[in-house]
Design a protein around this motif. Structure first.
Motif, mmCIF file in Angstrom:
data_model
loop_
_atom_site.group_PDB
_atom_site.id
_atom_site.type_symbol
_atom_site.label_atom_id
_atom_site.label_comp_id
_atom_site.label_asym_id
_atom_site.label_seq_id
_atom_site.Cartn_x
_atom_site.Cartn_y
_atom_site.Cartn_z
ATOM 1 N N UNK A 8 -3.716 7.867 -9.767
ATOM 2 C CA UNK A 8 -3.526 8.540 -8.489
ATOM 3 C C UNK A 8 -4.028 7.660 -7.351
ATOM 4 N N UNK A 9 -3.167 6.776 -6.827
ATOM 5 C CA UNK A 9 -3.619 5.897 -5.749
ATOM 6 C C UNK A 9 -3.788 6.659 -4.438
ATOM 7 N N UNK A 10 -4.740 6.219 -3.661
ATOM 8 C CA UNK A 10 -4.921 6.720 -2.293
ATOM 9 C C UNK A 10 -5.376 5.534 -1.452
ATOM 10 N N UNK A 13 -2.029 3.226 2.326
ATOM 11 C CA UNK A 13 -0.759 2.549 2.584
ATOM 12 C C UNK A 13 0.318 3.338 1.840
ATOM 13 N N UNK A 14 1.096 4.108 2.589
ATOM 14 C CA UNK A 14 2.096 4.989 1.976
ATOM 15 C C UNK A 14 3.116 4.215 1.144
ATOM 16 N N UNK A 15 3.501 3.035 1.593
ATOM 17 C CA UNK A 15 4.466 2.230 0.842
ATOM 18 C C UNK A 15 3.874 1.814 -0.498
ATOM 19 N N UNK A 16 2.644 1.334 -0.485
ATOM 20 C CA UNK A 16 1.986 0.931 -1.725
ATOM 21 C C UNK A 16 1.813 2.115 -2.664
ATOM 22 N N UNK A 17 1.333 3.233 -2.144
ATOM 23 C CA UNK A 17 1.159 4.416 -2.985
ATOM 24 C C UNK A 17 2.485 4.843 -3.610
ATOM 25 N N UNK A 18 3.561 4.790 -2.834
ATOM 26 C CA UNK A 18 4.884 5.149 -3.348
ATOM 27 C C UNK A 18 5.348 4.213 -4.451
ATOM 28 N N UNK A 19 5.147 2.919 -4.268
ATOM 29 C CA UNK A 19 5.525 1.948 -5.306
ATOM 30 C C UNK A 19 4.756 2.201 -6.595
ATOM 31 N N UNK A 47 1.827 -7.365 -5.419
ATOM 32 C CA UNK A 47 1.899 -8.287 -4.279
ATOM 33 C C UNK A 47 1.408 -7.606 -3.006
ATOM 34 N N UNK A 48 1.675 -6.330 -2.866
ATOM 35 C CA UNK A 48 1.209 -5.592 -1.681
ATOM 36 C C UNK A 48 -0.301 -5.354 -1.748
ATOM 37 N N UNK A 49 -0.834 -5.098 -2.939
ATOM 38 C CA UNK A 49 -2.281 -4.929 -3.109
ATOM 39 C C UNK A 49 -3.009 -6.158 -2.571
ATOM 40 N N UNK A 50 -2.430 -7.310 -2.782
ATOM 41 C CA UNK A 50 -3.062 -8.555 -2.343
ATOM 42 C C UNK A 50 -3.236 -8.623 -0.830
#
Length: 133
Positions: A8-10, A13-19, A47-50
């Motif tokens: 369950x990411x929070x 970053x909505x884009x990252x959470x969605x991915x 890649x976005x986490x980075x």
């Protein structure tokens, strides 16, 4: 598997959470095409986490991993090595790149291994930096 079923990411970053959420849902499917899509989405999320600590990855990743290591130099070194290796995997296999000369994972089991390995490192980094429940 708790890693996947309770992911369950929070991140803020909505884009990252969605991915991440989409990758997990697709991974739980038994269809090989869905699982390949899951692997690709998870690698895009990686890649976005980075960039969570800034858009310049060469500056942001060491900060992120330093925070995720919780003061342990050996663990920071492990995370750094894992990030470098998984970046190479994503660039050399047909996960993120599909040019001629890239190698597909040799089996569904290999694809699952790569997914779980990447999900594990992403999960620990997000948990240790307060970006996942």
């Amino acid at each position: 598997m708790q890693l996947v079923s309770e992911f369950r990411p929070k991140t803020g970053d909505a884009t990252l959470d969605g991915l991440l959420e989409d990758a997990m849902v697709r991974f739980l499917s038994r269809r090989p095409a869905d699982r390949q899509d899951a692997l690709e989405k998870l690698w895009d999320a990686f890649e976005r986490v980075k960039t969570l600590e800034g858009s310049n990855k060469s500056v942001a990743v060491p900060i992120l991993l330093g925070n995720a290591a919780l003061g342990s130099d050996p663990f920071r070194e492990l995370l750094t090595d894992e990030f470098h290796l998984l970046t190479r995997v994503g660039n050399n296999f047909t996960i993120r790149h599909h040019e001629i000369g890239k190698t597909p994972p040799p089996s569904d089991h290999a694809r699952d291994y790569l997914f779980v390995r990447l999900a594990s490192v992403v999960a620990v980094v997000l948990r240790h930096t307060g970006r996942m429940a």
